[in-house]
Design a protein around this motif. Structure first.
Motif, PDB file in Angstrom:
ATOM      1  N   VAL A  22      42.273   5.837  64.083  1.00 60.02           N
ATOM      2  CA  VAL A  22      42.633   6.267  65.444  1.00 60.02           C
ATOM      3  C   VAL A  22      42.815   7.784  65.488  1.00 60.02           C
ATOM      4  CG1 VAL A  22      44.398   6.143  67.243  1.00 60.02           C
ATOM      5  CG2 VAL A  22      43.666   4.061  66.091  1.00 60.02           C
ATOM      6  N   SER A  23      43.527   8.336  64.497  1.00 58.23           N
ATOM      7  CA  SER A  23      43.739   9.789  64.421  1.00 58.23           C
ATOM      8  C   SER A  23      42.422  10.536  64.291  1.00 58.23           C
ATOM      9  CB  SER A  23      44.634  10.134  63.224  1.00 58.23           C
ATOM     10  OG  SER A  23      45.888   9.543  63.350  1.00 58.23           O
ATOM     11  N   VAL A  24      41.553  10.037  63.439  1.00 57.56           N
ATOM     12  CA  VAL A  24      40.254  10.681  63.202  1.00 57.56           C
ATOM     13  C   VAL A  24      39.421  10.713  64.472  1.00 57.56           C
ATOM     14  CG1 VAL A  24      38.019  10.380  62.042  1.00 57.56           C
ATOM     15  CG2 VAL A  24      40.134  10.210  60.724  1.00 57.56           C
ATOM     16  N   ILE A  25      39.349   9.590  65.172  1.00 57.57           N
ATOM     17  CA  ILE A  25      38.499   9.488  66.373  1.00 57.57           C
ATOM     18  C   ILE A  25      38.974  10.456  67.452  1.00 57.57           C
ATOM     19  CG2 ILE A  25      37.830   7.975  68.287  1.00 57.57           C
ATOM     20  CD1 ILE A  25      37.864   5.653  66.201  1.00 57.57           C
ATOM     21  N   ILE A  26      40.291  10.483  67.705  1.00 59.51           N
ATOM     22  CA  ILE A  26      40.816  11.362  68.763  1.00 59.51           C
ATOM     23  C   ILE A  26      40.676  12.825  68.378  1.00 59.51           C
ATOM     24  CG2 ILE A  26      42.849  12.005  70.105  1.00 59.51           C
ATOM     25  CD1 ILE A  26      43.866   9.140  69.775  1.00 59.51           C
ATOM     26  N   PHE A  27      41.075  13.168  67.149  1.00 62.45           N
ATOM     27  CA  PHE A  27      41.057  14.567  66.720  1.00 62.45           C
ATOM     28  C   PHE A  27      39.632  15.113  66.643  1.00 62.45           C
ATOM     29  CE2 PHE A  27      40.950  17.974  63.574  1.00 62.45           C
ATOM     30  CZ  PHE A  27      41.979  18.788  64.010  1.00 62.45           C
ATOM     31  N   PHE A  28      38.762  14.428  65.917  1.00 58.62           N
ATOM     32  CA  PHE A  28      37.398  14.916  65.744  1.00 58.62           C
ATOM     33  C   PHE A  28      36.606  14.847  67.040  1.00 58.62           C
ATOM     34  CE2 PHE A  28      38.451  14.554  61.324  1.00 58.62           C
ATOM     35  CZ  PHE A  28      37.622  15.457  60.676  1.00 58.62           C
ATOM     36  N   GLY A  29      36.837  13.792  67.833  1.00 58.65           N
ATOM     37  CA  GLY A  29      36.101  13.661  69.089  1.00 58.65           C
ATOM     38  C   GLY A  29      36.365  14.804  70.041  1.00 58.65           C
ATOM     39  N   SER A  30      37.656  15.116  70.253  1.00 62.65           N
ATOM     40  CA  SER A  30      37.992  16.199  71.176  1.00 62.65           C
ATOM     41  C   SER A  30      37.599  17.558  70.626  1.00 62.65           C
ATOM     42  CB  SER A  30      39.491  16.173  71.482  1.00 62.65           C
ATOM     43  OG  SER A  30      40.246  16.222  70.288  1.00 62.65           O
ATOM     44  N   ALA A  31      37.776  17.777  69.312  1.00 61.58           N
ATOM     45  CA  ALA A  31      37.411  19.062  68.702  1.00 61.58           C
ATOM     46  C   ALA A  31      35.906  19.313  68.800  1.00 61.58           C
ATOM     47  CB  ALA A  31      37.863  19.095  67.247  1.00 61.58           C
ATOM     48  N   MET A  32      35.115  18.280  68.616  1.00 60.01           N
ATOM     49  CA  MET A  32      33.658  18.427  68.717  1.00 60.01           C
ATOM     50  C   MET A  32      33.232  18.758  70.140  1.00 60.01           C
ATOM     51  SD  MET A  32      32.204  15.410  66.217  1.00 60.01           S
ATOM     52  CE  MET A  32      32.403  15.493  64.439  1.00 60.01           C
ATOM     53  N   PHE A  33      33.879  18.137  71.125  1.00 63.41           N
ATOM     54  CA  PHE A  33      33.558  18.442  72.519  1.00 63.41           C
ATOM     55  C   PHE A  33      33.778  19.915  72.836  1.00 63.41           C
ATOM     56  CE2 PHE A  33      33.617  13.907  73.871  1.00 63.41           C
ATOM     57  CZ  PHE A  33      32.490  13.949  74.689  1.00 63.41           C
ATOM     58  N   VAL A  34      34.870  20.475  72.292  1.00 62.16           N
ATOM     59  CA  VAL A  34      35.210  21.861  72.591  1.00 62.16           C
ATOM     60  C   VAL A  34      34.325  22.841  71.830  1.00 62.16           C
ATOM     61  CG1 VAL A  34      37.029  23.624  72.386  1.00 62.16           C
ATOM     62  CG2 VAL A  34      37.589  21.338  73.205  1.00 62.16           C
ATOM     63  N   HIS A  35      34.083  22.591  70.547  1.00 64.67           N
ATOM     64  CA  HIS A  35      33.458  23.596  69.687  1.00 64.67           C
ATOM     65  C   HIS A  35      31.980  23.350  69.387  1.00 64.67           C
ATOM     66  CE1 HIS A  35      37.312  25.540  69.000  1.00 64.67           C
ATOM     67  NE2 HIS A  35      37.835  24.339  68.816  1.00 64.67           N
ATOM     68  N   PHE A  36      31.449  22.172  69.701  1.00 62.65           N
ATOM     69  CA  PHE A  36      30.027  21.910  69.447  1.00 62.65           C
ATOM     70  C   PHE A  36      29.191  22.278  70.659  1.00 62.65           C
ATOM     71  CE2 PHE A  36      29.556  18.695  65.765  1.00 62.65           C
ATOM     72  CZ  PHE A  36      30.359  19.492  64.983  1.00 62.65           C
ATOM     73  N   ARG A  37      29.279  23.508  71.056  1.00 62.89           N
ATOM     74  CA  ARG A  37      28.428  23.957  72.152  1.00 62.89           C
ATOM     75  C   ARG A  37      28.103  25.428  71.930  1.00 62.89           C
ATOM     76  NH1 ARG A  37      33.805  24.150  74.536  1.00 62.89           N
ATOM     77  NH2 ARG A  37      33.953  25.953  75.916  1.00 62.89           N
ATOM     78  N   PHE A  38      26.883  25.770  72.276  1.00 64.08           N
ATOM     79  CA  PHE A  38      26.421  27.128  72.041  1.00 64.08           C
ATOM     80  C   PHE A  38      25.705  27.607  73.300  1.00 64.08           C
ATOM     81  CE2 PHE A  38      23.068  30.016  70.354  1.00 64.08           C
ATOM     82  CZ  PHE A  38      23.922  31.050  70.005  1.00 64.08           C
ATOM     83  N   ASP A  39      26.250  28.677  73.885  1.00 65.55           N
ATOM     84  CA  ASP A  39      25.687  29.220  75.116  1.00 65.55           C
ATOM     85  C   ASP A  39      25.689  28.182  76.243  1.00 65.55           C
ATOM     86  OD1 ASP A  39      24.678  31.388  76.515  1.00 65.55           O
ATOM     87  OD2 ASP A  39      22.599  30.748  76.242  1.00 65.55           O
TER      88      ASP A  39
END
Length: 315
Positions: A248-265
């Protein structure tokens, strides 16, 4: 033409926080931040104290859980206290040194959490898939070394990120469209072409988040395979219960972090950035103590015994 300025100790920034929202929304968010911070401090401190005082919990799994609780205290304390101040006009300013310190602390905590969640997945893999080798592999020195490695990598990453971001030339605007000094809003303040800085941030984010998440996925593929091979329903339930909280911790933490930081331009709006940041800056450190204690019978039993012992001493 925008005037540029190089950041210095005298530079002051202004945190937007949630001042662009209605008074009712700000009031609700202020109560949410305050309660979340209090619950996180109490919950994570309780886990650290419980694991430290109970010899029964002196195992690798609880060693890493205690370390994770400490990291989450650092994570929420690096952002929420200043966010609470930013709800008031006089508390919205943050000095250059304050911004660098907040940024550095946040990166250290966030990267440490990524690595620790990965280490915890490896610990569960060894316990479930390699039970005969578990005690000989996951020794106390090994646990300390893995923790030290997570801190060294997080500290190194924070040093590089801080140098890259705060070497930028900022424009006249000092308004940070966020409730703390994060990477995207700091880049948005910069003058000139930020292509290479954004590219660097994207590559580092992908490297850290993808590498750790792949290791976690590989660990859980092995874990689930081993669990389904167990003949006893009770054994399967016990194995699932030890992994459920972590997943549960992994899904919430990694999911939200990827949404914020996995974008370029392809930036989100400041509002979307702030809402997504809430999940891993505030919600995760608040709910993790509840997840790990309420779903763990052993932890609940020890907490109850400690509580009864304290009550007995008081009387």
């Amino acid at each position: 033409m925008k005037r540029r300025q190089t950041p210095s100790n005298g530079t002051m920034f202004l945190l937007l926080g949630f001042s662009d929202l209605s008074l009712a929304a700000q009031t609700s968010l202020y109560v949410f931040f305050l309660l979340s911070y209090l619950l996180s401090v109490i919950g994570n401190s309780l886990i650290m104290l419980t694991v430290t005082l109970s010899p029964r919990l002196h195992t690798p799994m609880y060693f890493f859980l205690r370390t994770l609780s400490f990291v989450e205290l650092l994570l929420i304390s690096s952002t929420v206290p200043k966010a609470l101040q930013s709800f008031f006009q006089k508390g919205r300013t943050i000095s250059y040194i304050g911004c660098v310190t907040q940024f550095f602390s946040f990166i250290v905590a966030a990267v440490s959490e990524c690595i620790l969640l990965t280490v915890m997945a490896y610990d569960r893999y060894m316990a479930i898939c390699q039970p005969l080798r578990y005690t000989s592999v996951m020794t106390v020195p090994v646990c300390w070394k893995l923790t030290l490695i997570s801190w060294i990598l997080a500290f190194g990453n924070a040093v590089i990120d801080s140098n890259v971001i705060f070497s930028l030339h900022f424009c006249d605007s000092i308004l940070i469209a966020h409730f703390f000094c994060d990477v995207p809003p700091m880049i948005s303040l910069a003058c000139g072409n930020t292509f290479f800085v954004e590219l660097y941030h994207f590559i580092i984010s992908v490297a850290v988040l993808m590498f750790t998440s792949i290791l976690i996925i590989c660990s859980y593929i092995k874990i689930l395979t081993s669990i389904f091979l167990l003949h006893s329903a009770e054994s399967r339930h016990k194995a699932f219960s030890t992994c459920g909280s972590h997943l549960v911790s992994v899904i919430i933490f990694f999911g939200s972090a990827m949404f914020v930081h996995f974008r370029f331009d392809n930036p989100f709006s400041p509002y979307e950035d702030r809402m997504l940041a809430l999940s891993y800056c505030v919600i995760i450190p608040t709910i993790n103590p509840l997840i790990y204690s309420l779903k763990n019978n052993e932890m609940k039993e020890v907490i109850m015994k400690l509580h009864l012992s304290i009550v007995h001493v008081q009387h």
